[in-house]
Design a protein around this motif. Structure first.
Motif, PDB file in Angstrom:
ATOM      1  N   ASN A 179     -10.037   9.488 -16.417  1.00 38.14           N
ATOM      2  CA  ASN A 179     -11.211   9.104 -15.779  1.00 38.14           C
ATOM      3  C   ASN A 179     -10.795   8.509 -14.393  1.00 38.14           C
ATOM      4  O   ASN A 179     -11.853   7.646 -13.988  1.00 38.14           O
ATOM      5  CB  ASN A 179     -11.763   9.087 -16.379  1.00 38.14           C
ATOM      6  N   ARG A 180      -9.798   7.491 -14.497  1.00 35.15           N
ATOM      7  CA  ARG A 180      -9.645   6.137 -13.178  1.00 35.15           C
ATOM      8  C   ARG A 180      -9.033   7.037 -13.235  1.00 35.15           C
ATOM      9  O   ARG A 180      -8.111   6.394 -14.294  1.00 35.15           O
ATOM     10  CB  ARG A 180     -10.939   5.182 -13.831  1.00 35.15           C
ATOM     11  N   GLY A 202      -1.550   2.145  -1.094  1.00 34.63           N
ATOM     12  CA  GLY A 202      -0.348   2.351  -0.300  1.00 34.63           C
ATOM     13  C   GLY A 202      -0.414   1.077   0.730  1.00 34.63           C
ATOM     14  O   GLY A 202      -0.568   1.054   2.216  1.00 34.63           O
ATOM     15  N   GLY A 203      -1.337  -0.298  -0.092  1.00 32.77           N
ATOM     16  CA  GLY A 203      -0.931  -0.858   0.829  1.00 32.77           C
ATOM     17  C   GLY A 203       0.391  -1.867   1.385  1.00 32.77           C
ATOM     18  O   GLY A 203       1.055  -1.210   0.037  1.00 32.77           O
ATOM     19  N   PRO A 204       0.066  -2.779   1.565  1.00 31.29           N
ATOM     20  CA  PRO A 204       1.406  -4.053   1.149  1.00 31.29           C
ATOM     21  C   PRO A 204       1.381  -4.400   0.251  1.00 31.29           C
ATOM     22  O   PRO A 204       0.820  -4.531  -1.167  1.00 31.29           O
ATOM     23  CB  PRO A 204       0.631  -5.160   2.643  1.00 31.29           C
ATOM     24  N   GLY A 205       2.648  -5.059   0.017  1.00 37.29           N
ATOM     25  CA  GLY A 205       2.539  -5.609  -1.706  1.00 37.29           C
ATOM     26  C   GLY A 205       2.711  -4.561  -3.351  1.00 37.29           C
ATOM     27  O   GLY A 205       2.996  -2.970  -2.788  1.00 37.29           O
ATOM     28  N   SER A 206       2.173  -4.776  -4.426  1.00 31.94           N
ATOM     29  CA  SER A 206       1.862  -4.124  -5.348  1.00 31.94           C
ATOM     30  C   SER A 206       0.410  -3.769  -6.051  1.00 31.94           C
ATOM     31  O   SER A 206       0.159  -4.557  -5.568  1.00 31.94           O
ATOM     32  CB  SER A 206       3.320  -4.254  -5.838  1.00 31.94           C
ATOM     33  N   LYS A 207       0.230  -2.935  -6.953  1.00 35.26           N
ATOM     34  CA  LYS A 207      -0.381  -2.388  -7.519  1.00 35.26           C
ATOM     35  C   LYS A 207      -0.110  -2.082  -8.064  1.00 35.26           C
ATOM     36  O   LYS A 207      -0.034  -0.510  -8.453  1.00 35.26           O
ATOM     37  CB  LYS A 207      -2.490  -1.990  -6.455  1.00 35.26           C
ATOM     38  N   THR A 208      -0.486  -2.440  -9.274  1.00 37.66           N
ATOM     39  CA  THR A 208       0.625  -1.289 -10.850  1.00 37.66           C
ATOM     40  C   THR A 208      -0.745  -0.834 -11.560  1.00 37.66           C
ATOM     41  O   THR A 208      -1.355  -0.946 -12.339  1.00 37.66           O
ATOM     42  CB  THR A 208       0.947  -2.697 -11.731  1.00 37.66           C
ATOM     43  N   VAL A 209      -1.263   0.263 -10.551  1.00 37.77           N
ATOM     44  CA  VAL A 209      -1.992   0.830 -11.005  1.00 37.77           C
ATOM     45  C   VAL A 209      -1.353   2.768 -11.402  1.00 37.77           C
ATOM     46  O   VAL A 209      -0.011   2.904 -10.946  1.00 37.77           O
ATOM     47  CB  VAL A 209      -3.020   2.011 -10.033  1.00 37.77           C
ATOM     48  N   ILE A 210      -1.645   3.149 -12.474  1.00 38.86           N
ATOM     49  CA  ILE A 210      -1.194   4.710 -12.486  1.00 38.86           C
ATOM     50  C   ILE A 210      -2.395   5.498 -12.543  1.00 38.86           C
ATOM     51  O   ILE A 210      -3.514   5.670 -12.390  1.00 38.86           O
ATOM     52  CB  ILE A 210      -1.475   5.386 -14.357  1.00 38.86           C
ATOM     53  N   PRO A 211      -2.546   6.028 -10.990  1.00 32.87           N
ATOM     54  CA  PRO A 211      -2.888   7.365 -10.266  1.00 32.87           C
ATOM     55  C   PRO A 211      -3.923   7.889 -10.757  1.00 32.87           C
ATOM     56  O   PRO A 211      -3.294   9.080 -11.758  1.00 32.87           O
ATOM     57  CB  PRO A 211      -2.013   7.597  -8.832  1.00 32.87           C
ATOM     58  N   CYS A 212      -5.135   8.246 -10.392  1.00 33.78           N
ATOM     59  CA  CYS A 212      -5.390   9.796 -11.596  1.00 33.78           C
ATOM     60  C   CYS A 212      -5.619  10.127 -10.948  1.00 33.78           C
ATOM     61  O   CYS A 212      -6.256  11.535 -10.963  1.00 33.78           O
ATOM     62  CB  CYS A 212      -7.374   8.810 -11.915  1.00 33.78           C
ATOM     63  N   GLU A 213      -6.033  10.938  -9.614  1.00 33.52           N
ATOM     64  CA  GLU A 213      -5.757  11.980  -7.912  1.00 33.52           C
ATOM     65  C   GLU A 213      -4.546  12.160  -7.776  1.00 33.52           C
ATOM     66  O   GLU A 213      -4.203  10.547  -7.367  1.00 33.52           O
ATOM     67  CB  GLU A 213      -7.045  12.413  -7.985  1.00 33.52           C
ATOM     68  N   ALA A 214      -4.139  12.670  -7.294  1.00 32.87           N
ATOM     69  CA  ALA A 214      -3.320  12.916  -5.939  1.00 32.87           C
ATOM     70  C   ALA A 214      -3.457  14.039  -5.084  1.00 32.87           C
ATOM     71  O   ALA A 214      -3.915  15.167  -5.687  1.00 32.87           O
ATOM     72  CB  ALA A 214      -1.515  13.246  -6.856  1.00 32.87           C
ATOM     73  N   PHE A 215      -2.987  14.408  -3.886  1.00 33.57           N
ATOM     74  CA  PHE A 215      -3.393  15.812  -3.411  1.00 33.57           C
ATOM     75  C   PHE A 215      -2.065  15.975  -2.362  1.00 33.57           C
ATOM     76  O   PHE A 215      -0.936  14.652  -2.076  1.00 33.57           O
ATOM     77  CB  PHE A 215      -4.456  14.994  -1.657  1.00 33.57           C
ATOM     78  N   ALA A 216      -1.486  16.756  -2.450  1.00 32.73           N
ATOM     79  CA  ALA A 216      -0.242  17.655  -1.276  1.00 32.73           C
ATOM     80  C   ALA A 216      -1.754  18.534  -0.524  1.00 32.73           C
ATOM     81  O   ALA A 216      -2.319  18.970  -0.787  1.00 32.73           O
ATOM     82  CB  ALA A 216       0.375  17.881  -2.012  1.00 32.73           C
ATOM     83  N   LYS A 217      -0.854  18.619   1.024  1.00 30.15           N
ATOM     84  CA  LYS A 217      -1.103  19.275   2.302  1.00 30.15           C
ATOM     85  C   LYS A 217      -0.377  20.387   2.221  1.00 30.15           C
ATOM     86  O   LYS A 217       1.189  20.286   2.601  1.00 30.15           O
ATOM     87  CB  LYS A 217      -1.615  18.925   2.967  1.00 30.15           C
ATOM     88  N   LEU A 218      -0.232  21.124   1.955  1.00 32.81           N
ATOM     89  CA  LEU A 218       1.031  22.926   1.506  1.00 32.81           C
ATOM     90  C   LEU A 218       0.545  23.619   3.394  1.00 32.81           C
ATOM     91  O   LEU A 218      -0.567  24.100   3.283  1.00 32.81           O
ATOM     92  CB  LEU A 218       1.341  23.714   0.354  1.00 32.81           C
ATOM     93  N   SER A 219       1.368  24.108   4.384  1.00 29.03           N
ATOM     94  CA  SER A 219       1.666  25.069   5.673  1.00 29.03           C
ATOM     95  C   SER A 219       2.732  25.517   4.836  1.00 29.03           C
ATOM     96  O   SER A 219       3.861  25.737   4.608  1.00 29.03           O
ATOM     97  CB  SER A 219       0.931  24.766   5.844  1.00 29.03           C
TER      98      SER A 219
END
Lengths: 464, 464
Positions: A220-221, A320-337
């Protein structure tokens, strides 16, 4: 003896170049509502230009009304009658261009045509304002040489949304009256490429296309990768697994049902495709790395012309910025063609890929498809047609090597639709080259290409 | 009988709350040079505050000079002598906070402490200004009850860069003179969590951490997915394959050599970890999905406390805007972080993952590692120590359930360094709860937690 510089000087003094530059200067980004005025301006300019060669032209928008219509980009339609019983030729092109981003990568302003070393640099210099307008210059030259009399019945159709789905044109095509006005024997398209070293090329096939966006949702986050590492599912890892599952280790497509219905090419088509295709060395020099996309064990011509693809156009999740941010991402996107070959149903292919992704959705996550777009089938043109033989003769006059036949890996969805609407046989001959860098910064078109496109127009129209 | 509202009113009138709110209002984002002044202001405020309870305090920066030093965030160091021969306790905390992004997700301004339903909402309300300052309020109360005389020798060490690598503090620790000043018997850290339902918890282990960025490069530019589809390698697909290759289908880590040297937990440690861990139901309610991260067949307590992880903190390649852009991306990035358990060498683990990625680099692509960061080993504290027994007694006085022992999945790299520098035995007791949402929008800390942290400080310091 005329030198290269003399030729360039002469061209620069001609109305060909001044008109071309005027058209290029209009930032006709058809997908961007902020550039609607520029598109209307360019359409109006083209309509007037067609008037100067004696054609009757107008701007068209779908009837119906409402905000969507008022905001749409007009189609230019013009007619110039030839003699009674003459062949009717429908000329298609588009005056819209891709956005110029990333701006910082341009060496000259993207909408300021700049001539350098025999090439004009500008967004749209080639795709498609350059190819379209060089063709029109050929029409003008032909008419001038014949005291204004056209050897064929000419119909012109220029749209401003080719790069963003051809919305206005497709809506116009819903109208039977408009379809009737398009009736023609030949559909001439100037939006494709020549072979290596500018050897002429006739397009014998186009791949179809469909595309959509995949969203993968997990927790959820975004979660702390220490506190929740080993507990929470990771959407970035999930999307990587899903995307990786689309292909087998040999590069072939792993989606069940995706290849259903494929009509394999004939031997003649395959042989012609191999003959006209760039070599591995040429491809390597062009893209700067191994041309190793697609399935192992097939030739580049097969992989680009006769095989479908599933490409990841983008994948985004988490930090995606500089350095690190130690997160577990809660969502993801892919664009497919997906690029499709003859026999594949675009809707069925989309469904097969979506079903594959749903079936493999990692535990603790949910997959959805928030955006869908473009369903266009592949186009296959018969090699052994009188039209192709005529074009072959004209192109062999222009270049003793004669033309090659191309099965273009790209898609021009509107061609199938115009073929159906006009009843015309498509003939796609263009002069693009990889170094033109269409859709990328520093797009350009050489004066040599411009001259060839102009010459082609003059000769093919005289030959019908 | 005092009601909840009466208690809240009393707290709001106390110097505990007014001081706490004053500290929270300073936007001490230690990683952001634009907030250096706010950090210096907060450090100065803490130094003065320590003065009010009789401690001698100062701000420290590494000697050397130059721009890097002048731009660095100071450490606050203070001392308050107790009796001759008394235990020396080093109290560690940090006054810096995570950036508040995404700002639009905050329901109240991130640096405006807002009391609502018994919770204070503010960035840093818990992590770590809240936990640190509640502890200090306990020290103040203890001293007040003893006419200013401290029962132990107190040393205070508060840094402003915990969230961004502890740069100043690590540089100070290079200095033997400074290390000598830190000499202590016990290192008290207030930056961790309690168990479910605020049952007290003693941290018996912390995982180590290391992280780096992976870049995957393919062609010399983004390419048209039609013209080059089936020819050009796709960096977005490549990064997906690389990331997917890090784990086996059962969720275990697939990197050769990554588990080398792991010292498995004892039976007592495992049993204690299971007893203190959240249930699957609690985890599910917290994260909103199945707590199915990590290896199949291991319990949540094992996976979070005694197993290493490799997490993808971010993955980015190609187009991510609305609609579609049919490109073949020429580069891709992934951010990886690893949590490590006792016996694993951070440097060797980083190397193993990098080697794994290089060995599996897809054809036509090149892998590189443009950013490296943080190498910190896991911390394992002996369960059967007199210090833990003392803490257990104190915490059982506070809560008849007694404490649980936690193997925290997160990392506090500075604890190992301070343990080595001070010679002190670490004791990590904190009152964080998942609903505090540290590092996320709407961070908060309840008055109940604040009171517990304060009470803990008062009791443990009196118990030595």
């Amino acid at each position: 003896m005329a030198t290269m510089n003399d030729e360039t000087d002469a061209w620069l003094k001609s109305s060909d170049s001044s008109d071309y530059f005027a058209l290029l200067k209009m930032p006709t980004i058809g997908a961007d509502p902020l550039h609607l005025r520029d598109c209307v301006q360019a359409a109006t300019w083209l309509k007037k230009w067609l008037g100067t060669i004696g054609a009757e032209a107008e701007l068209l928008l779908p009837s119906g009304g409402g905000a969507a219509v008022s905001a749409s980009v007009p189609v230019v339609f013009g007619e110039l009658k030839g003699g009674e019983g003459a062949t009717t030729v429908l000329v298609y092109g588009h005056y819209d261009v891709q956005p110029p981003d990333p701006l910082e990568a341009w060496q000259t302003p993207p909408f300021e045509p700049t001539l350098k070393d025999g090439r004009v640099y500008c967004r749209g210099a080639q795709d498609d304002k350059g190819q379209l307008f060089a063709f029109l210059c050929g029409v003008r030259a032909l008419l001038a040489a014949r005291e204004g009399r056209a050897p064929v019945n000419l119909k012109f159709l220029f749209e401003g949304q080719e790069e963003s789905g051809s919305g206005t044109l497709f809506r116009l095509l819903d109208d039977a009256g408009f379809r009737k006005r398009l009736a023609a024997d030949v559909l001439l398209v100037s939006d494709t490429g020549a072979a290596a070293d500018l050897r002429p090329a006739i397009v014998a096939g186009l791949r179809g296309v469909c595309h959509f966006t995949v969203r993968l949702a997990a927790a959820n986050r975004d979660l702390h990768s220490g506190e929740y590492g080993g507990l929470a599912p990771n959407a970035a890892q999930g999307v990587a697994e899903l995307v990786a599952s689309l292909h087998n280790p040999d590069g072939s497509i792993a989606v069940p049902g995706f290849r259903d219905g494929i009509e394999p090419p004939t031997y003649a088509e395959q042989a012609a495709a191999e003959a006209g295709f760039a070599t591995e060395e040429q491809l390597r020099a062009d893209i700067g790395t191994e041309p190793c996309g697609g399935q192992l064990g097939k030739t580049p011509a097969q992989r680009n012309g006769f095989e479908p693809t599933i490409e990841v156009n983008g994948i985004h999740s988490g930090y995606g910025g500089p350095g690190s941010k130690t997160v577990i991402p809660c969502e993801a996107f892919a664009k497919l063609s997906m690029r499709l070959v003859p026999g594949q149903s675009p809707a069925a292919c989309c469904d097969a890929v979506k079903r594959h992704l749903k079936d493999r959705c990692p535990k603790g996550m949910a997959v959805s498809f928030p955006e869908d777009g473009g369903l266009s089938a592949a186009l296959r043109l018969p090699l052994a047609s009188p039209l192709f033989r005529l074009a072959e003769d004209v192109l062999t006059e222009m270049d003793p090597r004669g033309p090659v036949f191309l099965w273009d890996g790209a898609s021009i969805p509107v061609v199938s639709a115009l073929k159906a609407a006009s009843g015309a046989a498509p003939l796609l001959v263009g002069w693009g080259q990889p170094e033109d860098r269409i859709h990328a910064p520093n797009e350009s078109y050489s004066l040599r290409q411009f001259a060839l496109a102009k010459d082609w127009a003059r000769r093919i129209l005289a030959a019908f």
